[in-house]
Design a protein around this motif. Structure first.
Motif, mmCIF file in Angstrom:
data_model
loop_
_atom_site.group_PDB
_atom_site.id
_atom_site.type_symbol
_atom_site.label_atom_id
_atom_site.label_comp_id
_atom_site.label_asym_id
_atom_site.label_seq_id
_atom_site.Cartn_x
_atom_site.Cartn_y
_atom_site.Cartn_z
ATOM 1 N N ASP A 84 34.262 41.619 54.097
ATOM 2 C CA ASP A 84 35.157 42.686 54.056
ATOM 3 C C ASP A 84 35.482 42.939 52.462
ATOM 4 O O ASP A 84 35.726 44.163 52.125
ATOM 5 C CB ASP A 84 36.481 42.303 54.765
ATOM 6 C CG ASP A 84 36.022 42.210 56.290
ATOM 7 O OD1 ASP A 84 35.715 43.108 56.858
ATOM 8 O OD2 ASP A 84 35.842 41.139 56.723
ATOM 9 N N GLN A 103 33.546 50.926 49.547
ATOM 10 C CA GLN A 103 34.408 52.253 49.865
ATOM 11 C C GLN A 103 35.632 52.224 49.144
ATOM 12 O O GLN A 103 36.090 51.407 48.519
ATOM 13 C CB GLN A 103 34.580 52.163 51.462
ATOM 14 C CG GLN A 103 35.471 50.753 51.784
ATOM 15 C CD GLN A 103 35.698 51.079 53.186
ATOM 16 O OE1 GLN A 103 36.355 51.804 53.936
ATOM 17 N NE2 GLN A 103 35.245 49.866 54.029
ATOM 18 N N LEU A 105 39.175 52.183 47.681
ATOM 19 C CA LEU A 105 40.396 51.466 48.026
ATOM 20 C C LEU A 105 41.604 52.128 48.256
ATOM 21 O O LEU A 105 42.045 52.916 47.330
ATOM 22 C CB LEU A 105 40.276 50.438 46.876
ATOM 23 C CG LEU A 105 41.454 49.415 46.572
ATOM 24 C CD1 LEU A 105 41.585 48.628 48.059
ATOM 25 C CD2 LEU A 105 41.643 48.527 45.532
ATOM 26 N N TYR A 128 38.209 52.325 43.378
ATOM 27 C CA TYR A 128 37.493 51.354 44.206
ATOM 28 C C TYR A 128 37.979 50.112 44.117
ATOM 29 O O TYR A 128 37.489 49.127 44.812
ATOM 30 C CB TYR A 128 35.878 51.629 43.673
ATOM 31 C CG TYR A 128 35.523 53.014 44.429
ATOM 32 C CD1 TYR A 128 34.693 52.701 45.504
ATOM 33 C CD2 TYR A 128 35.490 54.084 43.769
ATOM 34 C CE1 TYR A 128 34.203 53.702 46.111
ATOM 35 C CE2 TYR A 128 34.885 55.157 44.563
ATOM 36 C CZ TYR A 128 34.038 54.931 45.711
ATOM 37 O OH TYR A 128 33.509 55.967 46.331
ATOM 38 N N VAL A 305 36.976 46.762 48.340
ATOM 39 C CA VAL A 305 36.560 46.598 49.768
ATOM 40 C C VAL A 305 34.908 47.134 49.876
ATOM 41 O O VAL A 305 34.591 48.205 49.540
ATOM 42 C CB VAL A 305 37.629 47.664 50.620
ATOM 43 C CG1 VAL A 305 37.185 47.525 52.129
ATOM 44 C CG2 VAL A 305 38.960 47.298 50.323
ATOM 45 N N SER A 309 32.892 46.817 55.505
ATOM 46 C CA SER A 309 34.318 46.374 56.302
ATOM 47 C C SER A 309 34.706 47.356 57.388
ATOM 48 O O SER A 309 34.968 48.577 57.353
ATOM 49 C CB SER A 309 35.252 46.285 55.327
ATOM 50 O OG SER A 309 36.474 45.790 55.827
ATOM 51 N N PRO A 312 39.093 47.985 56.349
ATOM 52 C CA PRO A 312 39.509 48.464 55.119
ATOM 53 C C PRO A 312 41.065 48.310 55.052
ATOM 54 O O PRO A 312 41.723 48.032 54.058
ATOM 55 C CB PRO A 312 38.996 49.970 55.132
ATOM 56 C CG PRO A 312 39.172 50.447 56.263
ATOM 57 C CD PRO A 312 38.590 49.383 57.269
ATOM 58 N N ASP A 313 41.806 48.730 56.018
ATOM 59 C CA ASP A 313 43.305 48.406 55.996
ATOM 60 C C ASP A 313 43.650 47.104 55.743
ATOM 61 O O ASP A 313 44.625 46.820 54.901
ATOM 62 C CB ASP A 313 44.022 49.028 57.193
ATOM 63 C CG ASP A 313 43.427 48.555 58.644
ATOM 64 O OD1 ASP A 313 42.413 48.005 58.615
ATOM 65 O OD2 ASP A 313 44.243 48.923 59.501
ATOM 66 N N ALA A 315 41.653 44.688 54.430
ATOM 67 C CA ALA A 315 41.428 44.300 53.305
ATOM 68 C C ALA A 315 42.182 44.807 51.940
ATOM 69 O O ALA A 315 42.600 44.291 51.064
ATOM 70 C CB ALA A 315 40.060 44.831 52.876
ATOM 71 N N ALA A 316 42.695 46.210 51.982
ATOM 72 C CA ALA A 316 43.478 46.755 51.134
ATOM 73 C C ALA A 316 44.965 46.147 51.131
ATOM 74 O O ALA A 316 45.558 45.743 50.034
ATOM 75 C CB ALA A 316 43.849 48.014 51.427
#
Length: 423
Positions: A84, A103, A105, A128, A305, A309, A312-313, A315-316
Motif C-alpha cells: 500500500d 498513484q 497522494l 505523489y 501510495v 493499493s 489510498p485513503d 495510506a494517505a
C-alpha cells in the motif's frame, strides 16, 4: 425455548458481525532501511502511534536493504504485488509514477505548505510523495586553515565565485600542508555524482536536460556552458586539486578528519562527526557561484501510495500522521538529516536557530535545486555519472558530453518522450 435460542443465536451473530466490522484494515508499508536500527526504531514508533491513534487502519512494516530495494519494487510491480505504502528516493518518483507504480497522494495543500521544496514530490502538477527530511551539501572547511592562507570566508549572501574557489584551491595546494585541497567524494560512484556534481554544471548555466520541454539534453548538456563546466571539472584533477576516481571509500570517509584534505564537498549526514573532530574551528560553506547562482542538490527519501493499493485513503492518513513536526524532529536528531519544516527544525538540537547545523537548513531552503523531475532521470543519472567519471579520468570533454547527450535523447525517443511530447 426455540424463541430464546433463536434470540441468543442472533445476539452472538450480531456480536461477531460488529467485531468483524470494527477490525482494522491492514496496510502494508515497504521501507528501504533494513539494518539501520536507529531509523527502524523511529519508524516503528510512528507506526505504533498511528495504529493506536485510530481503529480503521493497521500498518505493517516490511524492510529491505537499500541496495536491493529498487529492484524489489520493480519485481513486485511486474508481479502485481506492490504494498500500500512505498518509500522512494525523491528523484525516482517521476519514473515510478510514469511506470504505473504510484498513484497521486491525496493530502491537503496546507499539510505540505511549510515543507522544504526537496521534501515534496510533484509530477505533472500532482502530488505523489512527501518526505520526513531532506539533505544538503556544503564545503566543509576549517576557519584556521582559511585564515592562515589568506582566503576569504564566504557566506550565504556572498559565496565564492568560481575564480575565488579556484584561487583558494591553488593557495591550499601551494601551502604544501595537504595531500589535496579538496575531497569531492569521487570514491562514491553512485547517485552521489549527479546529486553532488550536476549542481556545478547548473551553476555554469548547463543542465542534465532541457527543463522547458524535458524531451532533449541537446544544447544544455553539451552546450557552451556545459563545456565550460567540463573543462573546469577536468582541470581539478589535472592540476591535482582533487583526487579522482581512484580514491578509496575509506579515504573519502576519513581523509578530511585526518587532515589529508583542506576541505571537503560533503553532506550534512556526516556533519556531526566533523563537529566532534574540529568543534568551533569547523565551517560549513555555501556552494560557489559559477555565474548562474550557487546550487546544491535536493530531494531525499519520501513516502507515497502504490498504484495497486485498494486503500489510498488509509495510506494517505498514515503519511499525514507521519509528517507531524515531532516525528520530523525525531528523525533529524537521530540520523542528522534536515527536518522537512522550519517548525520541526526548531524542535531539534542541531537545526534550531543558532544550532550547530542550522546553516544546512538555510542552504537547502536557498540553494537547493531538484534533479530533473522526469521519468527519464532513471537513465540520466547513470549516464551523467559515467560522463563525469570519464572526464575526470581525462576523456575529451566535448566528445564525452556529446555522447551523453545522444544517449539521453535516444532513451527519451525510445520511450516516446515519457509523456512530455503530449504537452
Amino acid at each position: 425455548m426455540k424463541k430464546l435460542a433463536s434470540f441468543a443465536g442472533a445476539m452472538i451473530a450480531g456480536t461477531l458481525f460488529c467485531g468483524a466490522a470494527q477490525a482494522a484494515t491492514e496496510l502494508s508499508l515497504w521501507y528501504h532501511g533494513a539494518g539501520n536500527d536507529t531509523e527502524r526504531q523511529i519508524l516503528t514508533g510512528i507506526i505504533k502511534d498511528f495504529n493506536g491513534s485510530q481503529q480503521d487502519w493497521e500498518v505493517k512494516l516490511e524492510e529491505f536493504p537499500q541496495n536491493a530495494y529498487n529492484d524489489s519494487v520493480t519485481a513486485a510491480a511486474l508481479a502485481g504485488k506492490l504494498p500500500d505504502i512505498l518509500d522512494m528516493d525523491g528523484p525516482n518518483m517521476p519514473n515510478w509514477a510514469w511506470s504505473g507504480y504510484l498513484q497521486p497522494l491525496d493530502l491537503p495543500e496546507d499539510k505540505i505548505a511549510n515543507f522544504l521544496p526537496g521534501a515534496v514530490g510533484k509530477w505533472k502538477g500532482k502530488l505523489y510523495s512527501v518526505g520526513l527530511w531532506d539533505a544538503a551539501v556544503a564545503i566543509f572547511a576549517r576557519k584556521s586553515v582559511l585564515e592562515e592562507n589568506g582566503i576569504r570566508i564566504p557566506t550565504l549572501k556572498k559565496p565564492w565565485v568560481g575564480e575565488e574557489l579556484n584561487a583558494a584551491l591553488h593557495k591550499l595546494k601551494d601551502s604544501g600542508q595537504f595531500d589535496y585541497p579538496i575531497d569531492l567524494g569521487m570514491a562514491d560512484k553512485s547517485e552521489w555524482y549527479p546529486y553532488a556534481f550536476s549542481p556545478f554544471l547548473q551553476s555554469f548555466g548547463g543542465d542534465l536536460i532541457d527543463r522547458e520541454s524535458y524531451t532533449t539534453a541537446e544544447g544544455v548538456l553539451n552546450g557552451d556552458e556545459a563545456l565550460q563546466f567540463g573543462e573546469w571539472w577536468q582541470a581539478l584533477f589535472n592540476d591535482k586539486l582533487a583526487l579522482g576516481t581512484s580514491q578509496s571509500p575509506s579515504d573519502h570517509e576519513t581523509g578530511f578528519l585526518d587532515g589529508k584534505y583542506a576541505m571537503q564537498w560533503m553532506g550534512n549526514w556526516v556533519a556531526v562527526k566533523a563537529l566532534e573532530k574540529y568543534g568551533d574551528d569547523l565551517l560549513f560553506l555555501p556552494a560557489p557561484d559559477f555565474g548562474h547562482g550557487p546550487k546544491i542538490g535536493a530531494g531525499s527519501w519520501q513516502f507515497g501510495v502504490s498504484a495497486k493499493s485498494e486503500h489510498p485513503d488509509g495510506a494517505a492518513a498514515f503519511i499525514a500522521f507521519a509528517i507531524q513536526d515531532k516525528y520530523l524532529a525525531q528523525f533529524s536528531d537521530a540520523i542528522g538529516l534536515i527536518p522537512a519544516t522550519s517548525t520541526a527544525a526548531e524542535l531539534t538540537k542541531n537545526y534550531k536557530k543558532g544550532g550547530p547545523l542550522a546553516v544546512f537548513f538555510d542552504l537547502s531552503a536557498k540553494q537547493a535545486t531538484l534533479r530533473p523531475v522526469t521519468p527519464a532521470y532513471a537513465f540520466i543519472s547513470p549516464t551523467f555519472q559515467k560522463a563525469a567519471a570519464d572526464i575526470a579520468d581525462g576523456a575529451d570533454v566535448a566528445d564525452t558530453l556529446d555522447a551523453a547527450t545522444d544517449a539521453i535523447d535516444a532513451n527519451i525517443e525510445k520511450n516516446n518522450g515519457y509523456g512530455f511530447e503530449d504537452n
